[in-house]
Every structure is written in structure tokens, then in C-alpha cells.
Design a protein around this motif. Structure first.
Motif, PDB file in Angstrom:
ATOM      1  N   ARG A 149      -0.152 -16.000   6.944  1.00 34.02           N
ATOM      2  CA  ARG A 149      -0.085 -15.094   5.791  1.00 34.02           C
ATOM      3  C   ARG A 149      -1.445 -14.424   5.562  1.00 34.02           C
ATOM      4  N   ASP A 150      -2.525 -15.201   5.633  1.00 37.02           N
ATOM      5  CA  ASP A 150      -3.864 -14.636   5.389  1.00 37.02           C
ATOM      6  C   ASP A 150      -4.238 -13.600   6.456  1.00 37.02           C
ATOM      7  N   ALA A 151      -3.858 -13.867   7.708  1.00 36.10           N
ATOM      8  CA  ALA A 151      -4.145 -12.894   8.783  1.00 36.10           C
ATOM      9  C   ALA A 151      -3.383 -11.600   8.524  1.00 36.10           C
ATOM     10  N   LEU A 152      -2.128 -11.743   8.089  1.00 36.15           N
ATOM     11  CA  LEU A 152      -1.333 -10.544   7.778  1.00 36.15           C
ATOM     12  C   LEU A 152      -1.972  -9.756   6.640  1.00 36.15           C
ATOM     13  N   GLU A 153      -2.468 -10.463   5.650  1.00 35.26           N
ATOM     14  CA  GLU A 153      -3.062  -9.782   4.490  1.00 35.26           C
ATOM     15  C   GLU A 153      -4.266  -8.934   4.920  1.00 35.26           C
ATOM     16  N   LEU A 154      -5.076  -9.463   5.840  1.00 35.40           N
ATOM     17  CA  LEU A 154      -6.235  -8.699   6.315  1.00 35.40           C
ATOM     18  C   LEU A 154      -5.786  -7.436   7.055  1.00 35.40           C
ATOM     19  N   VAL A 155      -4.791  -7.585   7.910  1.00 32.74           N
ATOM     20  CA  VAL A 155      -4.281  -6.417   8.642  1.00 32.74           C
ATOM     21  C   VAL A 155      -3.708  -5.379   7.659  1.00 32.74           C
ATOM     22  N   LEU A 156      -2.937  -5.841   6.699  1.00 34.04           N
ATOM     23  CA  LEU A 156      -2.333  -4.902   5.731  1.00 34.04           C
ATOM     24  C   LEU A 156      -3.402  -4.221   4.871  1.00 34.04           C
ATOM     25  N   ALA A 157      -4.468  -4.940   4.563  1.00 33.40           N
ATOM     26  CA  ALA A 157      -5.553  -4.333   3.774  1.00 33.40           C
ATOM     27  C   ALA A 157      -6.209  -3.212   4.573  1.00 33.40           C
ATOM     28  N   ILE A 158      -6.376  -3.439   5.875  1.00 35.20           N
ATOM     29  CA  ILE A 158      -6.972  -2.398   6.735  1.00 35.20           C
ATOM     30  C   ILE A 158      -6.040  -1.181   6.808  1.00 35.20           C
ATOM     31  N   TYR A 159      -4.750  -1.427   6.953  1.00 31.55           N
ATOM     32  CA  TYR A 159      -3.789  -0.312   6.955  1.00 31.55           C
ATOM     33  C   TYR A 159      -3.862   0.454   5.635  1.00 31.55           C
ATOM     34  N   ARG A 160      -3.926  -0.289   4.566  1.00 30.58           N
ATOM     35  CA  ARG A 160      -3.951   0.329   3.228  1.00 30.58           C
ATOM     36  C   ARG A 160      -5.192   1.215   3.081  1.00 30.58           C
ATOM     37  N   SER A 161      -6.324   0.696   3.531  1.00 33.75           N
ATOM     38  CA  SER A 161      -7.569   1.453   3.437  1.00 33.75           C
ATOM     39  C   SER A 161      -7.489   2.729   4.279  1.00 33.75           C
ATOM     40  N   ALA A 162      -6.941   2.608   5.488  1.00 36.44           N
ATOM     41  CA  ALA A 162      -6.822   3.781   6.365  1.00 36.44           C
ATOM     42  C   ALA A 162      -5.898   4.826   5.739  1.00 36.44           C
ATOM     43  N   GLU A 163      -4.871   4.332   5.078  1.00 28.26           N
ATOM     44  CA  GLU A 163      -3.916   5.246   4.448  1.00 28.26           C
ATOM     45  C   GLU A 163      -4.557   5.980   3.263  1.00 28.26           C
ATOM     46  N   LEU A 164      -5.317   5.236   2.457  1.00 24.32           N
ATOM     47  CA  LEU A 164      -5.896   5.810   1.235  1.00 24.32           C
ATOM     48  C   LEU A 164      -7.201   6.563   1.505  1.00 24.32           C
ATOM     49  N   GLY A 165      -7.857   6.232   2.636  1.00 24.17           N
ATOM     50  CA  GLY A 165      -9.181   6.796   2.882  1.00 24.17           C
ATOM     51  C   GLY A 165     -10.212   6.232   1.927  1.00 24.17           C
ATOM     52  N   GLN A 166      -9.961   5.004   1.483  1.00 23.58           N
ATOM     53  CA  GLN A 166     -10.852   4.365   0.495  1.00 23.58           C
ATOM     54  C   GLN A 166     -11.021   2.881   0.831  1.00 23.58           C
ATOM     55  N   PRO A 167     -12.105   2.271   0.336  1.00 25.89           N
ATOM     56  CA  PRO A 167     -12.213   0.819   0.509  1.00 25.89           C
ATOM     57  C   PRO A 167     -11.076   0.109  -0.239  1.00 25.89           C
ATOM     58  N   VAL A 168     -10.664  -1.021   0.293  1.00 25.97           N
ATOM     59  CA  VAL A 168      -9.607  -1.826  -0.346  1.00 25.97           C
ATOM     60  C   VAL A 168     -10.129  -3.252  -0.496  1.00 25.97           C
ATOM     61  N   THR A 169      -9.886  -3.822  -1.667  1.00 22.72           N
ATOM     62  CA  THR A 169     -10.362  -5.177  -1.975  1.00 22.72           C
ATOM     63  C   THR A 169      -9.231  -6.187  -1.806  1.00 22.72           C
TER      64      THR A 169
END
Ligand SMILES: NC(=O)c1ccc[n+]([C@@H]2O[C@H](COP(=O)([O-])OP(=O)(O)OC[C@H]3O[C@@H](n4cnc5c(N)ncnc54)[C@H](O)[C@@H]3O)[C@@H](O)[C@H]2O)c1
Length: 360
Positions: free
Chosen positions: A324-344
Motif C-alpha cells: 500500500r505504501d509503495a502504491l501511495e508513493l507512485v500515485l503521489a508522483i502521478y498526482r504531482s505530474a498531473e497538477l504540475g505542482q508538489p504533492v505532500t
């Protein structure tokens, strides 16, 4: 040590089940292959005949078989959650292939279901049972490079996808990062603790891919990702992952207050440590040859890990929560790429699955 054998089932009779799970269950003297299931009933029956067990066209039938005590879930990524939750509710122990799921809510529900049922739930990251990754963990835990400040990870290689679904977001959840990068995500969390913030870009550079003789042109998963990471510990680093490339290469470097770790393609683990000064001639860089077992042996070990944990009632060294934690990191990176912003991190639950990466 228990003398009995563990009855096992396999849900999903595709490439990895044939290459890794089925042969290694059969090879394990403490395991017994009871049944397989696949939504493609013909494939389930053919697989059952090949491996000498019962075949089902519906995994619920497999779960209803009392001889099945543990399952390997080797269906495509988007189908993991339903089968894992049903397996947990049926009291079966679980090995789930990577990625755990494609949505964080599903991963949470899977971990919760296994916890509620009191069953063992592990993941399919075979590199956890290799030589280099545990050695890096040991070096870090022993303080040989001191407090980690920065890292750089590059992992690229031309992909050879086993099936078209790997390139369809709806079924795979993502591209190179979800399929390959998730091993790195697991390792980074394991080695260095949680990531607090990511800032990433991703792209689809390659528009056409041949898979099983079929030319796919409607790709909607990224083939290239670059991310900046800040760990909760304060360490920072960068991570570049790609599969639309002509050749493979990978490096990992980690710098700490007392030394550094450097790993390249197949040359083991290189360590510089101020903590290992004696005798004098050992000062400076040293190479620790980390000869990895064969891939099939790594798969054997990850299945053996679950079998032994169940039969001997010992703790798992890699759990669904780690998945689950590995997935969360990958999804955070996707989210950041989508938004063009840092994601916490941690991520809010209920976020939509990311839109397709920008096609270049
Ligand atoms: N650890 C590794 O080295 C490794 C390598 C390859 C694939 N994988 C992972 O293994 C999983 C399967 O990959 P693959 O390459 O074998 O794919 P595949 O397409 O060859 O096989 C998947 C099988 O699952 C079946 N399936 C799908 N939904 C199902 C359901 N609800 N119930 C029963 N069967 C279902 C499909 O019909 C298919 O036969 C994926 O999660 C993938 O990421 C891991």
C-alpha cells in the motif's frame, strides 16, 4: 517446524503465474497446489490440467474449496483488490502480485480486510529476497554511511510487455512507474522511510507498441517519469524511470554524512564508509559483490516466505501495508505530474485516478 503442507490456489493463470507461481508452489516441499482460477475458463482448465490440480472459471469457487488455505493473486492489477478482499474474508492467506491495486482506497480496504480476518498478507516484490536490496538496508541500518542526505535513482530499460493490459490505465493503473517503478518505491520506503513530498513530470514519448503481435496505438500510460523526492527524514533525491528507450541501465547512489553507496548495472554494491577504517588498506571505496540468485529463485523465495510464515506462524518481512505504501508513493508522483505542482504525502483518499500523462 510444522510437518504439514499448505494447500495453495492461484487466481489468474497468465504469464507470471506460469513462469513463477505455479512452478514454485509445486517445487516447494511444504506447499501443495490445490486449484487455479481464471475468468478465462478455458485457460483455467488448461492450466489445471498442466499442473495437476482443479480449475475454476470464478475465483469465488476456488475460495470456497476448503483445501485452499492460501492464494497467490496474479490477475491484472485492477482485479487484485476484489480477489484479495474476498480471499481474506474466506480466511485464506495471501500473496498479491505488484502493484497491490490501482487505487489507494482499494489498497487500504485490502490491508484492513486481511487485518480483520487475521490472515497473512504479503506482496510479490521478489527483489526483497535478493542480495543487493537487503545489503543496502543493512548498510543503512548499521549507520555505515551515517545520516542519509541525498539519493539519485535511475532505472530505465526497453519494455517487452507480456499483455496489452499493461498499457491500458484502466487495468494497469499506470505505466513504467506502476509496473517497474513500484519495486523502487517499495525499496525507497524500506531503506529510507516515508517520502513526505514529491514534485514530478511524466510523458508518453512512444505512441505505438507491439504486444503479442498486436500494434497498440491507444496507449494512455506514461513511459517516462522524473521526480524529485523529499523524505520525512529530511533526505532528498531524484528518481528517473523510463521504458521507451533503446537499452537498459540503472544506477542508485545514496550519500550520507559518513559515506556513500553506489550501485550500477551488475557490479554489486560499492560502499565508501568512514566507519570501516581498519585496517588502513581497506579505507576508501570497496566493492561488495552482490551476486543475485536467478529470477526463478527469487520468486521461489517470495512464495516460500508466505508458506513458512503460515506454517510456522512467523511474522512476514514484507506485508500488504508495504505494498500500500509503495502504491501511495507512485500515485503521489502521478498526482504531482498531473497538477504540475508538489504533492505532500500521505495522500488524501478519494482522489480520482490520474488523467493520462502528456503525450509529447
Ligand atoms: N513480480 C514480477 O516479476 C511480475 C512479473 C510480471 C507480472 N507481474 C504482475 O502479475 C500480475 C499478472 O501479470 P501477467 O503478466 O501474468 O498478466 P497476464 O495478462 O499474462 O495474466 C493475467 C491473468 O489474470 C486473469 N484474470 C484477470 N482478472 C481476473 C479475475 N478477476 N479472476 C481470475 N483471473 C483473472 C486474466 O484472464 C489472465 O489470464 C500483474 O499484477 C503484474 O503486474 C509481476
Amino acid at each position: 517446524m510444522s510437518e504439514r503442507t499448505l494447500g495453495m490456489g492461484v487466481i489468474g493463470c497468465g504469464g507470471i503465474a506460469q513462469a513463477a507461481h505455479l512452478p514454485n508452489i509445486v517445487k516447494n516441499p511444504r506447499a501443495r497446489l490445490v486449484a487455479v482460477a481464471d475468468i478465462d475458463r478455458d485457460r483455467a482448465n488448461a492450466t489445471a490440467e498442466q499442473w495437476g490440480c482443479t480449475g475454476y472459471g470464478d475465483y469465488q469457487e476456488l475460495l470456497a474449496n476448503p483445501e485452499v488455505e492460501a492464494v497467490c493473486v496474479t490477475s491484472w492489477a485492477a482485479a487484485h483488490a476484489e480477489a484479495v478482499i474476498a480471499a481474506a474474508e474466506a480466511g485464506k492467506h495471501i500473496l498479491c502480485e505488484k502493484p497491490i491495486a490501482i487505487k489507494l482506497e482499494d489498497a487500504d480496504a485490502m490491508v484492513a480486510a486481511a487485518d480483520r480476518a487475521g490472515v497473512k498478507f504479503t506482496m510479490g516484490y521478489q527483489t526483497r529476497f535478493g542480495v543487493a536490496a537487503p545489503l543496502v538496508k543493512q548498510i543503512l541500518d548499521d549507520g555505515l554511511i551515517g545520516k542519509v542526505m541525498g539519493l539519485n535513482v535511475v532505472g530505465v530499460g526497453p519494455s517487452s510487455h507480456g499483455a496489452p493490459w499493461f498499457l491500458k490505465r484502466e487495468l494497469s493503473g499506470g505505466g513504467v512507474l506502476m509496473d517497474w517503478g513500484i519495486y523502487t518505491a517499495f525499496n525507497l520506503n524500506w531503506w529510507l522511510g516515508p517520502v513526505e513530498r514529491v514534485f514530478a513530470t511524466s510523458a508518453i514519448f512512444r505512441k505505438e507498441v507491439m504486444v503479442r503481435g498486436e500494434l497498440l496505438t491507444d496507449l494512455d500510460v506514461e513511459d517516462t517519469v522524473a521526480a524529485h523526492l523529499t523524505f520525512r527524514s529530511g533526505a532528498m533525491g531524484s528518481w528517473y524511470s523510463a521504458w521507451a528507450v533503446r537499452t537498459g541501465h540503472s544506477t542508485t547512489s545514496i550519500d550520507g554524512s559518513e559515506g556513500a553507496i553506489l550501485m550500477g548495472k551488475g557490479d554489486g554494491v560499492n560502499l565508501y564508509s568512514t566507519q570501516l577504517g581498519d585496517p588502513d588498506h581497506l579505507r576508501g571505496w570497496r566493492n561488495i559483490p552482490a551476486v543475485e540468485p536467478s529470477l526463478i529463485m527469487l520468486h521461489y523465495r517470495k512464495i516460500e516466505h508466505l508458506v513458512n510464515a503460515v506454517l510456522d506462524d512467523t511474522p512476514l518481512v514484507m506485508t500488504g501495508a508495504d505494498g500500500r505504501d509503495a502504491l501511495e508513493l507512485v500515485l503521489a508522483i502521478y498526482r504531482s505530474a498531473e497538477l504540475g505542482q508538489p504533492v505532500t504525502l500521505p495522500l488524501e483518499r478519494g482522489m480520482p485516478v490520474m488523467e493520462p500523462a502528456v503525450a509529447i
